[in-house]
Each structure stands twice: as structure tokens, then as C-alpha cells.
Design a protein around this motif. Structure first.
Motif, PDB file in Angstrom:
ATOM      1  N   ASP A 182       0.854  -1.195   0.000  1.00 53.02           N
ATOM      2  CA  ASP A 182       0.000   0.000   0.000  1.00 53.02           C
ATOM      3  C   ASP A 182       0.885   1.239   0.000  1.00 53.02           C
ATOM      4  O   ASP A 182       1.020   1.939   0.996  1.00 53.02           O
ATOM      5  N   GLU A 212      -1.334  -1.780  -3.985  1.00 53.05           N
ATOM      6  CA  GLU A 212      -2.473  -2.480  -3.402  1.00 53.05           C
ATOM      7  C   GLU A 212      -3.789  -1.779  -3.746  1.00 53.05           C
ATOM      8  O   GLU A 212      -4.792  -2.437  -4.055  1.00 53.05           O
ATOM      9  N   LEU A 243       2.390 -10.363  -2.543  1.00 55.63           N
ATOM     10  CA  LEU A 243       0.949 -10.268  -2.304  1.00 55.63           C
ATOM     11  C   LEU A 243       0.591 -10.642  -0.874  1.00 55.63           C
ATOM     12  O   LEU A 243       1.070 -11.646  -0.335  1.00 55.63           O
ATOM     13  N   THR A 244      -0.300  -9.838  -0.278  1.00 55.94           N
ATOM     14  CA  THR A 244      -0.785 -10.129   1.066  1.00 55.94           C
ATOM     15  C   THR A 244      -1.762 -11.301   1.030  1.00 55.94           C
ATOM     16  O   THR A 244      -2.286 -11.685  -0.028  1.00 55.94           O
ATOM     17  N   GLN A 247      -4.987 -10.322  -0.599  1.00 58.37           N
ATOM     18  CA  GLN A 247      -4.907 -10.316  -2.061  1.00 58.37           C
ATOM     19  C   GLN A 247      -4.937 -11.734  -2.617  1.00 58.37           C
ATOM     20  O   GLN A 247      -5.604 -12.008  -3.626  1.00 58.37           O
TER      21      GLN A 247
END
Length: 353
Positions: A182, A212, A243-244, A247
Motif C-alpha cells: 500500500d 495495493e 501479495l498479502t 490479495q
């Protein structure tokens, strides 16, 4: 004796490498094989690399490779390159596209440009390297999307709205470590227009370099599976390019796909860009991605010719090292076939047709 697994790969930068080469005949270099680089036809055949998404990319002025040497020490912040003017972006895209067209013409059928999943299947079936044309960062495309139409006519079937550099379509994530994704704004209004056009034209949208906020903008707008062609899990390597879990869940729920990035800075817990990286870290990432996404939504997205990869892999010819390591880690032949190519062919069938 085990056999090699066919690999259809989510991302490579061989066209950029050939475009930047000082060799007098880069087409012959690719077709006959050369010492330089990660991918040429001989290395592909040696590693059972049967095809993939081949990126066109417009480099920023200066030597970004030198900047990438800053990606060591466990903490770094490489500034985003300045936005790239459209005309400066088009020159390398056209040059890379021209190289590909010459490769196709001179390969005598050994390389095939594919516009549909059926064409990919057919090329692989006759042992021809299956090329799906991708654009990494859309600086070459105008706000009216006229150039998109031309690229589509030339065979483009996949694009990433941004590379790690802001443009008129959206914002890219910088090369920082450690950091979350982010790190900037999302899509612009013309970026939203691009997403809708891609859905209409059946062009895959790659989320690998976008912020993000941009990821969630695409998720909100797109009716296609969400795909990150060359990204890893942020939980294991806290690069903003990874990627989280949230996500990953969105990609899973959309029926999408993540391609494991071989770049060591996105594999290592310390974020370092060094070839002295164990293949076991690739297995660890795959274990995690499969846990979060399921075995039908993970594949390979090597970033060959665009990154430093583990020395034991080395090039496309070294792909059997990875698949054999996965075998030794308990991966079944059926799962290896999915990771190698079946999952990519499935998501492409549902995206580009």
C-alpha cells in the motif's frame, strides 16, 4: 527415471534482453543458442520450457540494473523511476515486437505466436515454443487506447497497466524492503477505461507491479480472473511486490492465478538480490501459495532475463532442478503438471479465449 515437466511460464524479459544486445544478429542468437541470458530456443528445449508470456517493456533512462545492486543488506529503498514519455516508451516496444516477428519468420515453425489457448495447446503439441505477447507497463499506449488496438492486432493478449513506475493508467510499487504494497494511489480514470477495454477484448490483466489500491481497483472493475503473473507471498518475503494474504484470497475467489517469481529479492526473507539463494526457498513459497490459493491456481512466473535467479536454476535449462526438488519435497506428478503448465493454460482459456 523421471521425466521433465513441461513448463509454460508466466513472465520473462527475453525480448528486452535481445533488444538491448549489441550482437549483430540477435535473432540467430536466440534460435541457435548463446551463452548470455536465461532463455533461448536451446535452453528452452533443454529445460522443457514449452512457452510463456513474453514481455515487451520500455526501460527507463540510465542503468536500472546498477540501481538493483542497492537491493541488498536487508533494508533498501530504490526510488521509483520518473514517468516515461509515450514516444520514448514506444521505441523499445516496437523494437522488441520487430525482433519477435523476425524470430517467428526465421524459426521455420519452431516458435509460434499464440492468440488463444487452443493455439497454445497446438503449438506445444507440435513442439513449437508457444509465445503469448505481454506488455509490462502501458506507457506506450495513449489515453484513447488507439495503440492498444494496434498491439492487439499484432498479437498482444496480456498486459500489466503499470510497471514499478507511475503512468497515466495508475501507480506502481517501488523496490523497497521491508514494506507493504500500500505505497501509492490506484488506477486513474483512464486506467479504469483500460481495464474495461481489456475485459471487452479478452486481454489478461497482470497485477504484479501495481499498488495495493490499484489491485483492489482492478478487482472491483474486472470480470476476468485476477492474475499476478510473477509475484510471491508477502508473508514470507515482505517486499511490496509480493501479495498479502487478503490479495491471495481475492485471486483464489476469482478463479485466478499467481506465478511464482524466481527473482531472489522476492524469495528471500531478507529481500536480497543475490544468486546465492537456495531452491528450498522456492519450495517454501510454493507450499504457502498452494495453501492459500489451492493447487489449481499456482504456477511459475520466472522473470527470466529480468532478474537474478537462484544459481542452481541458472536459466530455463535449469528448470528440471526445481521440478526435481519439488518431487523430493513430496509433490506428486499430477500436481507438478498443474504447476508446470495446466493451471496457466486453464486460466488463459478463461481469459483470452
Amino acid at each position: 527415471m523421471t521425466t521433465n515437466i513441461a513448463v509454460f511460464d508466466g513472465h520473462n524479459d527475453v525480448l528486452l534482453r535481445l533488444y538491448k544486445s549489441t550482437s549483430p544478429d540477435v535473432v540467430s542468437d536466440f534460435l541457435r543458442g548463446e551463452d548470455a541470458g536465461h532463455i533461448d530456443l536451446k535452453k528452452a528445449q533443454a529445460g522443457c520450457f514449452v512457452g510463456g508470456l513474453f514481455a515487451m517493456y520500455s526501460p527507463s533512462p540510465g542503468n536500472f540494473a546498477a540501481l538493483s545492486k542497492q537491493m541488498t543488506g536487508g533494508r533498501y529503498a530504490v526510488p521509483l523511476p520518473d514517468p516515461l514519455p509515450m514516444e520514448d516508451a514506444r521505441r523499445p516496444v516496437l523494437g522488441e515486437l520487430a525482433i519477435l516477428m523476425k524470430v517467428l519468420r526465421q524459426s521455420q515453425g519452431a516458435v509460434t505466436l499464440c492468440r488463444t489457448a487452443a493455439e497454445i495447446d497446438a503449438a506445444i503439441g507440435r513442439a513449437s515454443l508457444a509465445v503469448v505477447l505481454h506488455l509490462e507497463g502501458c506507457e506506450a499506449i495513449d489515453g484513447d487506447l488507439h495503440f492498444l488496438e494496434l498491439l492487439y492486432a499484432a498479437g498482444l493478449r496480456s498486459l500489466g497497466p503499470v510497471w514499478s513506475r507511475n503512468n497515466i493508467f495508475g501507480h506502481g510499487v517501488p523496490f523497497q524492503f521491508p514494506a507493504g504494497p500500500d505505497l501509492g494511489d490506484g488506477l486513474t480514470p483512464v486506467g479504469e477505461k483500460l481495464v474495461r477495454a481489456c475485459n471487452e477484448m479478452k486481454i489478461l490483466i497482470d497485477l504484479s507491479h501495481i499498488t495495493e489500491k490499484g489491485f483492489w481497483d482492478v478487482a472491483r472493475l474486472s470480470n476476468a480472473p485476477l492474475v499476478a503473473t510473477h509475484s510471491n507471498a508477502h508473508a514470507l518475503c515482505s517486499s511490496p511486490r509480493n501479495l498479502t494474504d487478503r490479495q491471495l484470497a481475492a485471486i483464489r475467489d476469482s478463479g485466478g492465478m499467481v506465478g511464482l517469481n524466481f527473482a531472489t529479492c522476492f524469495l528471500r526473507p531478507d529481500g536480497n538480490m543475490t544468486a546465492d539463494t537456495e531452491v528450498d526457498l522456492m519450495v517454501r513459497q510454493l507450499d504457502y501459495l498452494i495453501e492459500k490459493l489451492g493447487e489449481d491456481h499456482v504456477g511459475f512466473g520466472s522473470d527470466f532475463d529480468g532478474a537474478t535467479v537462484p544459481a542452481k536454476i541458472g536459466s530455463a535449462a535449469g528448470l528440471p532442478v526445481l521440478t526435481e526438488t519439488l518431487r523430493q519435497s513430496g509433490y506428486s506428478e499430477a500436481l507438478l503438471a498443474k504447476l508446470g503448465s495446466a493451471n496457466w493454460l486453464n486460466v488463459l482459456a478463461r481469459t483470452i479465449g
